[in-house]
Design a protein around this motif. Structure first.
Motif, PDB file in Angstrom:
ATOM      1  N   ILE A 178     -16.685  52.644 102.677  1.00 42.90           N
ATOM      2  CA  ILE A 178     -15.925  51.979 101.616  1.00 42.90           C
ATOM      3  C   ILE A 178     -14.522  52.559 101.552  1.00 42.90           C
ATOM      4  CG2 ILE A 178     -17.991  51.409 100.273  1.00 42.90           C
ATOM      5  CD1 ILE A 178     -17.360  53.777  98.451  1.00 42.90           C
ATOM      6  N   LYS A 179     -13.655  51.992 100.708  1.00 46.64           N
ATOM      7  CA  LYS A 179     -12.257  52.402 100.641  1.00 46.64           C
ATOM      8  C   LYS A 179     -11.868  53.045  99.303  1.00 46.64           C
ATOM      9  CE  LYS A 179     -11.612  50.468 104.650  1.00 46.64           C
ATOM     10  NZ  LYS A 179     -11.514  51.334 105.865  1.00 46.64           N
ATOM     11  N   THR A 180     -12.586  52.723  98.229  1.00 48.17           N
ATOM     12  CA  THR A 180     -12.136  53.087  96.884  1.00 48.17           C
ATOM     13  C   THR A 180     -12.780  54.365  96.374  1.00 48.17           C
ATOM     14  OG1 THR A 180     -11.805  50.743  96.361  1.00 48.17           O
ATOM     15  CG2 THR A 180     -11.918  52.279  94.508  1.00 48.17           C
ATOM     16  N   CYS A 181     -11.930  55.297  95.932  1.00 49.33           N
ATOM     17  CA  CYS A 181     -12.394  56.548  95.323  1.00 49.33           C
ATOM     18  C   CYS A 181     -11.566  56.807  94.074  1.00 49.33           C
ATOM     19  CB  CYS A 181     -12.258  57.714  96.296  1.00 49.33           C
ATOM     20  SG  CYS A 181     -12.555  59.344  95.562  1.00 49.33           S
ATOM     21  N   VAL A 182     -12.226  57.155  92.984  1.00 50.71           N
ATOM     22  CA  VAL A 182     -11.543  57.492  91.735  1.00 50.71           C
ATOM     23  C   VAL A 182     -11.982  58.893  91.312  1.00 50.71           C
ATOM     24  CG1 VAL A 182     -11.074  56.832  89.348  1.00 50.71           C
ATOM     25  CG2 VAL A 182     -11.565  55.058  91.055  1.00 50.71           C
ATOM     26  N   VAL A 183     -11.007  59.738  91.022  1.00 55.92           N
ATOM     27  CA  VAL A 183     -11.280  61.102  90.563  1.00 55.92           C
ATOM     28  C   VAL A 183     -11.078  61.130  89.050  1.00 55.92           C
ATOM     29  CG1 VAL A 183     -10.734  63.550  90.854  1.00 55.92           C
ATOM     30  CG2 VAL A 183     -10.297  61.932  92.732  1.00 55.92           C
ATOM     31  N   GLY A 184     -12.114  61.497  88.305  1.00 54.63           N
ATOM     32  CA  GLY A 184     -12.030  61.568  86.849  1.00 54.63           C
ATOM     33  C   GLY A 184     -11.906  63.006  86.372  1.00 54.63           C
ATOM     34  N   ILE A 185     -10.851  63.300  85.601  1.00 57.57           N
ATOM     35  CA  ILE A 185     -10.607  64.664  85.116  1.00 57.57           C
ATOM     36  C   ILE A 185     -10.287  64.601  83.629  1.00 57.57           C
ATOM     37  CG2 ILE A 185      -9.266  66.783  85.430  1.00 57.57           C
ATOM     38  CD1 ILE A 185      -8.406  65.689  88.172  1.00 57.57           C
ATOM     39  N   GLU A 186     -10.921  65.465  82.829  1.00 61.63           N
ATOM     40  CA  GLU A 186     -10.630  65.492  81.393  1.00 61.63           C
ATOM     41  C   GLU A 186      -9.201  65.978  81.141  1.00 61.63           C
ATOM     42  OE1 GLU A 186     -14.725  65.791  78.860  1.00 61.63           O
ATOM     43  OE2 GLU A 186     -13.735  67.697  79.332  1.00 61.63           O
ATOM     44  N   ASN A 187      -8.605  65.472  80.056  1.00 58.27           N
ATOM     45  CA  ASN A 187      -7.180  65.740  79.830  1.00 58.27           C
ATOM     46  C   ASN A 187      -6.872  67.134  79.287  1.00 58.27           C
ATOM     47  OD1 ASN A 187      -7.967  65.509  77.168  1.00 58.27           O
ATOM     48  ND2 ASN A 187      -6.806  63.640  76.747  1.00 58.27           N
ATOM     49  N   ASN A 188      -7.880  68.009  79.217  1.00 59.46           N
ATOM     50  CA  ASN A 188      -7.609  69.408  78.882  1.00 59.46           C
ATOM     51  C   ASN A 188      -7.316  70.236  80.136  1.00 59.46           C
ATOM     52  OD1 ASN A 188     -10.177  69.382  79.935  1.00 59.46           O
ATOM     53  ND2 ASN A 188     -11.114  70.591  78.313  1.00 59.46           N
ATOM     54  N   LYS A 189      -7.154  69.551  81.286  1.00 58.59           N
ATOM     55  CA  LYS A 189      -6.851  70.220  82.555  1.00 58.59           C
ATOM     56  C   LYS A 189      -5.604  69.595  83.185  1.00 58.59           C
ATOM     57  CE  LYS A 189     -11.864  70.570  83.296  1.00 58.59           C
ATOM     58  NZ  LYS A 189     -12.200  69.774  82.100  1.00 58.59           N
ATOM     59  N   PRO A 190      -4.467  69.646  82.499  1.00 57.67           N
ATOM     60  CA  PRO A 190      -3.273  68.981  83.030  1.00 57.67           C
ATOM     61  C   PRO A 190      -2.826  69.511  84.378  1.00 57.67           C
ATOM     62  CG  PRO A 190      -2.708  70.416  81.174  1.00 57.67           C
ATOM     63  CD  PRO A 190      -4.192  70.312  81.199  1.00 57.67           C
ATOM     64  N   ASP A 191      -3.021  70.818  84.629  1.00 53.81           N
ATOM     65  CA  ASP A 191      -2.634  71.366  85.930  1.00 53.81           C
ATOM     66  C   ASP A 191      -3.526  70.844  87.048  1.00 53.81           C
ATOM     67  OD1 ASP A 191      -4.759  72.741  84.790  1.00 53.81           O
ATOM     68  OD2 ASP A 191      -4.051  74.742  85.377  1.00 53.81           O
ATOM     69  N   ALA A 192      -4.813  70.632  86.750  1.00 55.49           N
ATOM     70  CA  ALA A 192      -5.717  70.064  87.756  1.00 55.49           C
ATOM     71  C   ALA A 192      -5.370  68.599  88.023  1.00 55.49           C
ATOM     72  CB  ALA A 192      -7.167  70.191  87.294  1.00 55.49           C
ATOM     73  N   ILE A 193      -5.045  67.861  86.961  1.00 53.64           N
ATOM     74  CA  ILE A 193      -4.649  66.467  87.119  1.00 53.64           C
ATOM     75  C   ILE A 193      -3.392  66.376  87.993  1.00 53.64           C
ATOM     76  CG2 ILE A 193      -3.764  64.429  85.896  1.00 53.64           C
ATOM     77  CD1 ILE A 193      -5.547  65.313  83.512  1.00 53.64           C
ATOM     78  N   ALA A 194      -2.427  67.252  87.730  1.00 51.95           N
ATOM     79  CA  ALA A 194      -1.182  67.249  88.504  1.00 51.95           C
ATOM     80  C   ALA A 194      -1.435  67.623  89.962  1.00 51.95           C
ATOM     81  CB  ALA A 194      -0.181  68.221  87.875  1.00 51.95           C
ATOM     82  N   ALA A 195      -2.272  68.630  90.191  1.00 52.65           N
ATOM     83  CA  ALA A 195      -2.546  69.079  91.558  1.00 52.65           C
ATOM     84  C   ALA A 195      -3.283  68.008  92.361  1.00 52.65           C
ATOM     85  CB  ALA A 195      -3.363  70.372  91.535  1.00 52.65           C
ATOM     86  N   MET A 196      -4.280  67.395  91.755  1.00 54.29           N
ATOM     87  CA  MET A 196      -5.046  66.371  92.449  1.00 54.29           C
ATOM     88  C   MET A 196      -4.191  65.118  92.698  1.00 54.29           C
ATOM     89  SD  MET A 196      -8.048  67.456  93.274  1.00 54.29           S
ATOM     90  CE  MET A 196      -8.807  65.877  93.684  1.00 54.29           C
ATOM     91  N   THR A 197      -3.366  64.748  91.726  1.00 52.82           N
ATOM     92  CA  THR A 197      -2.486  63.593  91.899  1.00 52.82           C
ATOM     93  C   THR A 197      -1.512  63.832  93.046  1.00 52.82           C
ATOM     94  OG1 THR A 197      -2.662  63.034  89.546  1.00 52.82           O
ATOM     95  CG2 THR A 197      -0.822  62.084  90.751  1.00 52.82           C
ATOM     96  N   ALA A 198      -0.941  65.030  93.111  1.00 52.34           N
ATOM     97  CA  ALA A 198      -0.015  65.369  94.187  1.00 52.34           C
ATOM     98  C   ALA A 198      -0.713  65.359  95.542  1.00 52.34           C
ATOM     99  CB  ALA A 198       0.620  66.734  93.919  1.00 52.34           C
ATOM    100  N   ALA A 199      -1.942  65.867  95.581  1.00 52.86           N
ATOM    101  CA  ALA A 199      -2.685  65.906  96.843  1.00 52.86           C
ATOM    102  C   ALA A 199      -3.023  64.497  97.329  1.00 52.86           C
ATOM    103  CB  ALA A 199      -3.962  66.726  96.671  1.00 52.86           C
ATOM    104  N   VAL A 200      -3.359  63.612  96.407  1.00 49.76           N
ATOM    105  CA  VAL A 200      -3.647  62.222  96.773  1.00 49.76           C
ATOM    106  C   VAL A 200      -2.396  61.561  97.351  1.00 49.76           C
ATOM    107  CG1 VAL A 200      -4.177  59.933  95.824  1.00 49.76           C
ATOM    108  CG2 VAL A 200      -5.557  61.915  95.166  1.00 49.76           C
ATOM    109  N   ARG A 201      -1.264  61.782  96.716  1.00 50.25           N
ATOM    110  CA  ARG A 201      -0.010  61.179  97.193  1.00 50.25           C
ATOM    111  C   ARG A 201       0.368  61.720  98.566  1.00 50.25           C
ATOM    112  NH1 ARG A 201       3.263  61.795  91.471  1.00 50.25           N
ATOM    113  NH2 ARG A 201       2.434  59.918  90.442  1.00 50.25           N
TER     114      ARG A 201
END
Length: 440
Positions: free
Chosen positions: A197-220
Motif C-alpha cells: 500500500i502507499k498511505t501511512c499516517v503517524v499519530g502523535i499527541e500534541n504534548n510532544k511538539p518536538d516529536a511532531i516536528a522531528a517526524m514531520t521533518a523526517a517525512v519531508r
C-alpha cells in the motif's frame, strides 16, 4: 499540521507525569553480568531453547525458536555463554522458563552494517521481520510478521503508526521519535512495501511538539518514492494509543466488536516497533534491545535507557543510583496498564516500556468500597462497556455471565478504575472474569 484529533467515546485525563524524563536523551546502559531471557516474550507459543548449557553464543545469535504455532525466535542480546536453562521471575506467573546468559563484557560489540532493502520482495522483507524476532513493542507483544499478513478477505489501504504514548510517565517512544525519526520513517516505508500500500499516517499527541516536528521533518526529507506518509496531531486523552481508538480518531472508521483493525482496512504499528523493523531489514539486527523509561520520584536518576533484553530491574536500579526509602510501589509498564511487582529480579522483555518507582505521594492508597452505581465508569469506558456490572457479577461468583457486558471487548485500559470514587479494582475484576469465563 491538521487540527488535533481524538476518539469520541469515553477516555480520561490522568496527570501526565512525563516531566521527569521527556527531555532526557536516550542513554545506553552498560552490559550487566547476566541476562535472563524469558522464553515467552510474545502472544502465542513460547520459544524452545536451541542452545545447550555452557554453549558459547555471539551477539545476535539464535538461542530459542518456535517450531509450531504463533511465535518468533529469540536471540542473544550480547556475546557470552549459556549459564542455565531454568526459570526467571515473572510479574504475573511468578516464575517462567528462561535462559540465563553469562555476558562476556570483554567481547567487542557486533557491528551492524546498513544494506539496501529496496530490491527485496515483500515476502523476503516479511521473512526478515520474522527472523529478527520482532513483536509489538508498545503493547501485548503480538508477532509483527503476522500483523503484516492481514486476511485476504479484508484488504488494507492504510498503515497507522502509533506515536501517541498516552500512558503517564512513559517517554520512550517520545525520545525515539525525537532522536531516531529518520529510521522510523524508513521503517514505515518497509512496512508499506510489505503491505503493498502507499498511505501511512503517524499519530502523535500534541504534548510532544518536538516529536511532531522531528517526524514531520523526517517525512519531508525522505521523499524519493510514491509513498504517502503524513503526521497528524492528536489530542491528549487516555487511551488515545489503543488501536481501535487511534483508528477512529485518525480515519473515522470504527472497528466492529471482536474484529481486527484489518476489518476496516487498517494496520497499526507502534513507532518503536517500526524502528525495530528498520533495524531488522536494513541492518540485519534482531530485536535484542529496547528503550525503556525509568521514572517515578522514587528512583535517584530517572532516565530513558537503551537496555538489552533480559536485563534485570535490579541492575537498572544500580545503574540509576538506587531507590529512595519513599518507594511504595514498583510498576512494570505504565501506571494505568502496568503490573506492580514485588521483586527487582524481574528481567526486561521485548514488551517492557517502562519501570516506575512510585512514592506514596504518587499512588492512591484509598481503600475500596462497594459500588455506589454512579455510572462514572460507563462514561469513562472508551469501548462503551459496563465495567460496574462485570465487577458485581465477579463478586457474585458469576464470571461466566459477564460476556453480555462486553468483558472480552475490554482491553484493560484502566479508565474505569481511574474514575471510580469507590476505588474498586475494576481491571482486576475484568481479568478474573476473562480467566474464569474461558475455563467454564
Amino acid at each position: 499540521m491538521v487540527s488535533t484529533l481524538t476518539f469520541p467515546k469515553g477516555g480520561v485525563h490522568p496527570p501526565e507525569s512525563k516531566g521527569l524524563t521527556e527531555q532526557l536523551p536516550i542513554q545506553v546502559m552498560p552490559l550487566p553480568a547476566e541476562l535472563h531471557l524469558i522464553l515467552g516474550q510474545h502472544i502465542g507459543a513460547p520459544c524452545t531453547p536451541t542452545v545447550a548449557k555452557k554453549a558459547a553464543v555471539g551477539e545476535g545469535d539464535l538461542v530459542a525458536d518456535v517450531s509450531k504455532g504463533l511465535g518468533v525466535p529469540l536471540h542473544a542480546p550480547a556475546a557470552g555463554s549459556i549459564k542455565a536453562i531454568a526459570t526467571a521471575a515473572h510479574p504475573i506467573r511468578v516464575t517462567t522458563p528462561s535462559i540465563t546468559l553469562a555476558v562476556d563484557r570483554e567481547a567487542q560489540p557486533r557491528q551492524w552494517t546498513a544494506d539496501q532493502w529496496q530490491q527485496l520482495t515483500a515476502q523476503e522483507l516479511l521473512q526478515k521481520v520474522h527472523d529478527a524476532g520482532i513483536v509489538g513493542i508498545g503493547g501485548a507483544g503480538f508477532p509483527t510478521h503476522v500483523k503484516l499478513k492481514p486476511p485476504a478477505d479484508t484488504p488494507v489501504d492504510t498503515l497507522l503508526l502509533n506515536g501517541a504514548e498516552c500512558e503517564p510517565y512513559i517517554t520512550a517512544d517520545h525520545r525515539s521519535m525525537v532522536e531516531k525519526a529518520e529510521e522510523i520513517v524508513e521503517g514505515a516505508k518497509i512496512l508499506l512495501k510489505i503491505l503493498g500500500i502507499k498511505t501511512c499516517v503517524v499519530g502523535i499527541e500534541n504534548n510532544k511538539p518536538d516529536a511532531i516536528a522531528a517526524m514531520t521533518a523526517a517525512v519531508r526529507a525522505a521523499g524519493g518514492d510514491d509513498s504517502d506518509i503524513s503526521v497528524v496531531t492528536l489530542q491528549v486523552k487516555y487511551p488515545q494509543g489503543s488501536e481501535k481508538q487511534l483508528i477512529q480518531a485518525i480515519t473515522g472508521r470504527k472497528v466492529p466488536a471482536m474484529a481486527l483493525p484489518s476489518a476496516v482496512g487498517v494496520v497499526v504499528h507502534n513507532v518503536s516497533t517500526t524502528r525495530a523493523v528498520y533495524e531488522a531489514v536494513a541492518l540485519g539486527k534482531p530485536l535484542i534491545e529496547k528503550v525503556v523509561t525509568i521514572s517515578g520520584r522514587g528512583i535517584v536518576k530517572p532516565a530513558n535507557l537503551l537496555v538489552k533484553i533480559g536485563t534485570k530491574v535490579s541492575d537498572i536500579v544500580e545503574y540509576c543510583g538506587g531507590i529512595s526509602d519513599e518507594v511504595a510501589k514498583v510498576v512494570l509498564g505504565g501506571p494505568m496498564m502496568g503490573f506492580a511487582v514485588s521483586t527487582l529480579d524481574i528481567p526486561v522483555t521485548k514488551t517492557t516500556s517502562a519501570v516506575l518507582f512510585l512514592t506514596k505521594e504518587e499512588i492512591d492508597t484509598t481503600p475500596l468500597s462497594s459500588c455506589i452505581r454512579c455510572g462514572w465508569c460507563l462514561d469513562a469506558c472508551p469501548m462503551g462497556l459496563e465495567p460496574k456490572e462485570i465487577g458485581l457479577y465477579v463478586e457474585a461468583n458469576r464470571p461466566e455471565n459477564t460476556e453480555q457486558f462486553g468483558v472480552f471487548e475490554c482491553f484493560e485500559c484502566g479508565s474505569c478504575a481511574y474514575v471510580c470514587p469507590a476505588k474498586r479494582p475494576l481491571v482486576q475484576f475484568v481479568r478474573l472474569a476473562k480467566m474464569k469465563a474461558k475455563r467454564s
